[in-house]
Design a protein around this motif. Sequence first.
Motif: not given
Length: 798
Positions: A600-602
């Motif tokens: 999710n972060d990237t």
Amino acid sequence: MSTSPQGVRQRQKEAPNGKKRTTGTTMPTTDGSSDGSLMNGNMGEKMEQVKQKGEEVVQRDWDYKLALAVITVLAFVTRFWGISHPNQVVFDEVHFGKFASYYLQRTYFFDVHPPFGKLLFALAGWLVGYDGSFLFENIGDSYVTNKVPYVAYRSMPALMGALTVSVVFWIMWESGYSLPACIVAAAIVLFDNAHIGQTRLILLDATLVLFMALSVLSYIRFYKLRHEPFTRKWWKWLLLTGINMSSVISTKYVGAFTFFSIGVPVAIDLWDLLDINRKQGPLSLPDFGKHLAARIIGLIVVPFMMYLFWFQVHFAILSRSGPGDDFMTPEFQETLSDNLMTQQAVGIDYFDNIAMRHKETKVYLHSHVDHYPLRYDDGRISSQGQQVTGYPHNDTNNLWQIIPSEALEGLGHHVKNGDTVRFRHLVTDTWLLSHDVASPSMPTNQEFSTVPVDDANGPRYNDTLFELRIENGKAGQEFKTLASHFKLVHGPTKVAMWTHHTLAPLPDWGFKQAEINGNKNLQQSSNIWFVEEVPGIAVDSPRLIKEERKTKSMPFLKKYFELQRAMFFHNNALTSSHPYASFPIQWPFLLRGVSFWTENDTRQQIYFLGNPVGWWFASCILAVFAGILLADQVSVRRGVDALDSRTRARLYNSTGFFLLLWAAHYAPFFIMGRQLFLHHYLPAHLASALVAGAVVEFTTNIEPPELANFTEAQLQEAKKGSTRTQTQQAEGVLRSRPIRERVGGQSLLVTWAAAGVIVAGLVGGFLFFAPLTYGRPGLSVEQVTERKWLNYDLHFAK
């Protein structure tokens, strides 16, 4: 339709003067020669030209070798680029990475696939000195934190995936196709995102697809030596075909499709050998028997022995007790060291309170005060007796007291195999029975219920009698917890107490618990139960004194057949739904893929999806080829013979063999009831790539009307007396030459142009979907949306 890959390219042989020459004829010329030169009697001059051209032909292979080298390098680049990303567990790496760790720890596990592919992963871990301490429990677990040599693991399938591309090119080359046709077939696999994505992870499909391709290649090489039977090379390629096919089925059972694909042309070839009117002369029955025996040995006996060998290695390595114990019989478990069942088994005495558990579904035999309804939803009437159900959790309502059918003096009498017993439900003080009343959901099976003690010891006494049958037990064998798997057979009606994972839970009146009923088929493995525990045994009871037990031995074949039965059963039981499961009809059109991994972060994700350009092109070519075959058959029926016999034989036999390969690896999935995913189409997709390369050559390569060059032997044959004109004789010679040589000398500009356009489209599709294959870079919402061509269920599209 014959499916033997005829028309394959002939290898060059050494001439007496030490120079290479071609077997058969030389390639066609492009100098514009016409049949007029032959008619004018310039035979000597033409024969000299033939010799010169023959020496030139042998120099032509450099282009194939160069193309193969380039394609191989590209295959390694596309498979190994960024292989360390992501450094987390991805999709089914949780299974096959875990199995490799179990091998390294020598801990017994169970899987529905044969061991060969998993052993290769264990070998990779062993070669780099890994101890298997990480068990790949969850998708997303860090490899770096847990110090796992995951790049070494992933390199094994990546290597195989790269070599698969080279083998595809080699298959086309050996089959005698032009260079652009070879490039097209190889490029479809080389630039396919699905093949790349599946071979960069710790998964089995790279092994499966590589050895499937090697099986095809080795069979083609064997078939080309059919006129040199029982020579050293003939035996070599026959045995290699069997070994490669064995490797396929030793990886996954869908390898049986490869056996079928090769078996059909082998059977046709044997049928041709039996023909007394064959061109090469009839074979005597003893000689035919030698051919048959050789193929049985090379393609059945040797593969089966290799298949058994991998199971022997599997059993030899996995000598310690592990998570796979529960899938096996007590006899099998006793061959494993540190087995809990062996250590904790307790003898069962009459009047013990026991908890019985179903072996497959793991539910406890359970009862409670509620009764069956008078009438079921389908209108059938019940006995309105007390419910007997299967309950998945430990509970006091799971306890039953085991009672002898005849009075015994005192306590301490052991329960034994074959005894007739009764069961009293402790909480409700009722007695277990079965009777000739239909079960709640199955009119063919009997209801299980309980009755009060007055009825149990009175008019319903016989209905409460059950025979205890220990699986593979000897007469008088002691009945024990955990170690004694048994069937409980009702005395009067001879039905076995049964439940199954496919049975729907009982309605609300049954609290959604599992249905228990009487099964008339006593042989089913789903009738098996075991006693999990005997609560309340005194601490100082002699039964709790554990003796040191030695591991027992078991014949290999007995272990093998037991494991095979368990593997087939559980493989067929994989029928539960999965959010990314798909249907076979969707695969050729690439209607959906599988989400392997997200971050999710990237905004990075790995989405298993083929190259749409390549998949749709190959699928269209399959339809085109079917149309070509239909058109040819209609033309022949109407007296229009558009193809010469050599071209037709090649079209049906070589390209037809590839079509058979595709159908055999695709059609069987339509009758399977288990979970299916897009990766099941990869072997068939490879076969469709072979068909595509062949059809591209056929549709873009038209034979020139002028005559080509001939070998000296053919021209001498043409000079012999005949009622035909020399032109007709020469044309007959031309028609009989291998098609590889007939098209090799003419202009392939159209074929090269078509190949260029196709490869360019493949490269474009590959690059466009590469971020989903390699998991980076992360894509914006707009970029993700652009790649939802057929509304693929991609992440981060919002």
